[in-house]
Enzyme design. Structure first.
Site, short mmCIF file in Angstrom:
data_model
loop_
_atom_site.label_atom_id
_atom_site.label_comp_id
_atom_site.label_asym_id
_atom_site.label_seq_id
_atom_site.Cartn_x
_atom_site.Cartn_y
_atom_site.Cartn_z
N GLU A 155 0.91 -1.23 -0.02
CA GLU A 155 -0.03 0.05 -0.03
C GLU A 155 0.91 1.25 0.04
O GLU A 155 0.42 2.20 -0.57
CB GLU A 155 -0.93 -0.04 1.34
CG GLU A 155 -2.01 -1.22 1.10
CD GLU A 155 -3.06 -0.85 0.27
OE1 GLU A 155 -3.96 -1.77 0.24
OE2 GLU A 155 -2.95 -0.01 -0.48
N ASP A 162 -4.54 -10.00 -8.17
CA ASP A 162 -4.81 -9.19 -9.22
C ASP A 162 -3.93 -8.50 -9.98
O ASP A 162 -3.46 -8.61 -11.29
CB ASP A 162 -6.22 -8.20 -8.96
CG ASP A 162 -5.90 -7.38 -7.67
OD1 ASP A 162 -6.99 -6.50 -7.48
OD2 ASP A 162 -5.25 -7.94 -7.01
N GLU A 202 -19.14 -5.82 -4.39
CA GLU A 202 -17.61 -6.19 -4.26
C GLU A 202 -17.16 -7.76 -4.64
O GLU A 202 -16.21 -7.74 -5.10
CB GLU A 202 -17.05 -6.15 -2.67
CG GLU A 202 -15.78 -6.33 -2.48
CD GLU A 202 -14.80 -5.00 -2.71
OE1 GLU A 202 -15.28 -4.09 -3.35
OE2 GLU A 202 -13.58 -4.93 -2.02
N GLU A 249 -12.42 0.25 -10.55
CA GLU A 249 -11.96 -0.66 -11.48
C GLU A 249 -12.97 -0.72 -12.97
O GLU A 249 -12.38 -0.92 -13.88
CB GLU A 249 -11.84 -1.97 -11.18
CG GLU A 249 -10.47 -2.34 -10.25
CD GLU A 249 -10.77 -1.67 -8.72
OE1 GLU A 249 -12.09 -1.29 -8.38
OE2 GLU A 249 -9.42 -1.77 -7.90
O1 IFL Z 1 -4.83 -1.76 -7.36
C1 IFL Z 1 -5.66 -1.42 -6.44
N1 IFL Z 1 -6.43 -2.19 -5.66
C2 IFL Z 1 -7.45 -1.46 -4.67
C3 IFL Z 1 -7.76 -0.25 -4.58
C4 IFL Z 1 -8.87 0.07 -5.53
O2 IFL Z 1 -9.93 -0.72 -5.56
C5 IFL Z 1 -6.45 0.56 -4.86
O3 IFL Z 1 -5.65 0.83 -3.79
C6 IFL Z 1 -5.78 0.24 -6.33
O4 IFL Z 1 -6.55 0.34 -7.67
CA CA Z 2 -5.49 -0.84 -9.52
#
Ligand code: IFL
Ligand code: CA
Length: 437
Positions: free
Chosen positions: A98, A226, A323, A342
Site C-alpha cells: 500500500e 489481481d 464487491e 475498476e
Molecule cells: O490496485 C488497487 N487495488 C485496490 C484499490 C482500488 O480498488 C486501489 O488501491 C488500487 O487500484
Molecule cells: Ca488498481
C-alpha cells in the site's frame, strides 16, 4: 448563420467532475486536512497506515489529479503540506504494498507534474526505508510489513498482488535516480513468483517469502492476486524488459486455458487448483474488472471488450457493482461497494485502446450511479450494502477515489490539455508516470 460546432456531449460532464472534486477537496481541507482519509459523514479525518499518525495519504493521492484538473492553487497547498509535514521515518510498521502504490507512486507522479525535487527526494527516502522488506527476504519476494525507522520486517506470508505490484514505481525511481537497486528488487520479487509456477503455468495466491512454499494454491485473477498480472505487462511496456513480457505471456496463456469460463455469452475467470486445474470456485471480484483494460492493452482486445460487457451486465442487474458476485448467476456474494474504481478504470483504457464511444457512455452511467448513490454533503462516501433501498452508506472517502475514480472520469469526459492521450502510463493506483504535459 454558420452551424455551431457540434458541442462535445461530455464536456459538461467534465466540468461537473472538476466541480465535484473541488467540493470534496474543500471538505477534506475543512475537516481532515493533513489526515490520511476523510470521513465525510462524521466530518473528520482518520488514519490509514499508522493509527494515531498520518502520512498525508489523501493529499499525496490527489496531487497529479489536481494537476490534470488545473486546480493549481490546491496543488500548491498540497505540495506545501507534504514539504512541511510528511515524515517518512516514523517508528511504525507500514504495509509495503500500500505504501508503494499509494505514497511512492503519488510522490513520483506529483514530482513529474510539478518538477518539485523534494517530492522525488521523499519518494526515494521512502523507498529506501521499504527496501529491507525485499533485501532481507531469502526468496526476493518481500515481507508484507516493514518499520520505516528501524527496517525491521514482518509478515512472512505474503500475497501475489502485494509481492508483485511495485515495478512501475520502483522502476520509475531507478530511471529518475540512476540507481538500479529499486528496479532489481521489484523484478526479483516478480521472478520469485514466476519461478514457482506450476506445471500448468498457473500461480497461486500466497507464498511463504522465507521458504518459497505456496501457502495458498488457489489460482485466481481476484484479489489478492489481481495487479500481479497487471505489473508483469506494465514492466514490459515501461522498461522494455523482455523477461517480463515472456512471463506475462506464459502465465496469461495458462489463465485463458485453465481459468477463462465462457457461459451465457459472457466471459468470466474461475478459481482453480494451481497444480491440477480442478475447479475451486466461481466468484468474481469487482476489482478484477481492471483486467478488461489490461487485456486490451496487451493485445487481447476482443476478450477485454467481452469481459467489460460481463461487468456491464452486472450494472444492469445491480445499481452499483458488488464487491463480489457469483458469476454463474450474478448473485451478490459481498454486498459492499467501497467506491471501487475498476469498472471506470477499464472504461478509460478500453476507450483509449479502441476509440469506441460506448466506453464513454458506460463511464457516464457509472458516474451517474456514483452521484446518485454515493454523493453526500462533504463529497462522496462508500456503500456498505448495494442491495437495500435506500442503500446503507458507510463513512469514508478512500484514498484511491482521489487518485483513480475522479481522474479517470475527468480524462474520459474532458479533453485534458495536460495529458497525452496517445502516449501515457497510469499505475494501478492511477498515478500518471508517463503522459503528463
Ligand atoms: O490496485 C488497487 N487495488 C485496490 C484499490 C482500488 O480498488 C486501489 O488501491 C488500487 O487500484
Ligand atoms: Ca488498481
Amino acid at each position: 448563420r454558420t452551424r455551431a460546432a457540434t458541442p462535445d456531449p461530455y464536456a459538461a460532464l467534465g466540468a461537473e467532475v472538476v466541480n465535484e472534486f473541488s467540493t470534496a477537496w474543500s471538505a477534506y481541507r475543512r475537516h481532515a486536512w493533513g489526515r490520511d482519509e476523510l470521513r465525510p459523514l462524521a466530518a473528520t479525518g482518520s488514519d490509514f497506515f499508522i493509527q494515531g499518525s498520518t502520512l498525508g495519504l489523501t493529499i499525496v493521492e490527489a496531487l497529479d489529479t489536481l494537476y490534470l484538473m488545473r486546480l493549481d492553487a490546491e496543488l500548491d497547498s498540497g505540495v506545501r503540506w507534504v514539504k512541511d509535514n510528511l515524515d517518512v521515518a516514523q517508528d511504525a510498521r507500514v504495509q509495503v504494498f500500500e505504501t508503494i502504490i499509494r505514497l511512492v507512486g503519488g510522490l513520483l507522479s506529483g514530482h513529474l507534474a510539478t518538477k518539485d525535487a523534494t517530492l522525488l527526494a521523499l519518494a526515494r527516502e521512502l523507498a529506501d526505508r521499504l527496501l529491507p522488506a525485499f533485501t532481507k527476504s531469502p526468496t526476493g519476494a518481500p515481507y508484507r510489513y516493514v518499520n520505516l525507522a528501524t527496517g525491521s520486517v514482518s509478515g512472512t506470508e505474503n500475497y501475489l498482488a502485494e509481492i508483485g505490484t511495485c515495478i512501475a514505481e520502483f522502476g520509475e525511481l531507478s530511471r529518475l535516480t540512476g540507481d538500479h537497486k529499486y528496479y532489481n528488487a521489484a523484478k526479483a520479487a516478480l521472478r520469485a513468483v514466476y519461478d514457482r509456477r506450476s506445471a500448468l503455468d498457473l500461480v497461486g495466491t500466497a507464498l511463504n517469502v522465507e521458504t518459497g512454499a505456496w501457502t495458498d494454491t488457489t489460482a485466481t485473477l481476484d484479489p489478492p492476486v489481481d495487479s500481479f498480472f497487471e505489473y508483469l505487462w506494465d514492466g514490459w511496456t515501461l522498461f522494455a524488459d523482455r523477461d517480463l513480457r515472456t512471463w506475462y505471456t506464459t502465465l496469461t496463456t495458462a489463465v485463458f486455458q485453465r481459468l477463462a469460463d465462457r457461459r451465457d455469452g459472457r466471459l468470466w475467470f474461475r478459481q482453480a487448483h494451481m497444480a491440477t486445474g480442478a475447479d475451486a470456485g466461481h466468484t468474481q471480484s469487482e476489482l478484477t474488472a481492471y483486467y478488461a483494460g489490461l487485456l486490451a492493452q496487451s493485445g487481447r482486445t476482443a476478450d477485454g471488450e467481452l469481459y467489460h460487457d460481463s461487468w456491464t451486465d452486472v450494472l444492469a442487474v445491480h445499481r452499483l457493482p458488488p464487491e463480489y458476485i457469483d458469476y454463474r448467476t450474478l448473485a451478490v456474494v459481498n454486498h459492499a461497494y467501497p467506491l471501487r474504481p475498476e469498472y471506470v478504470d477499464s472504461c478509460l483504457f478500453l476507450w483509449m485502446a479502441t476509440g469506441k464511444d460506448r466506453y464513454r457512455s458506460r463511464a457516464r452511467t457509472m458516474w451517474q450511479r456514483q452521484r446518485q448513490y454515493c454523493k453526500v454533503a462533504n463529497g462522496y462516501t462508500v456503500v456498505n450494502d448495494v442491495t437495500t433501498s435506500p442503500m446503507r452508506l458507510g463513512d469514508l472517502t478512500p484514498g484511491y477515489w482521489w487518485s483513480e475514480n475522479m481522474k479517470y472520469y475527468y480524462l474520459l469526459f474532458s479533453n485534458a490539455p495536460r495529458f497525452d492521450y496517445e502516449s501515457n502510463y497510469l499505475s494501478t493506483e492511477g498515478n500518471v508516470l508517463r503522459g503528463l504535459r
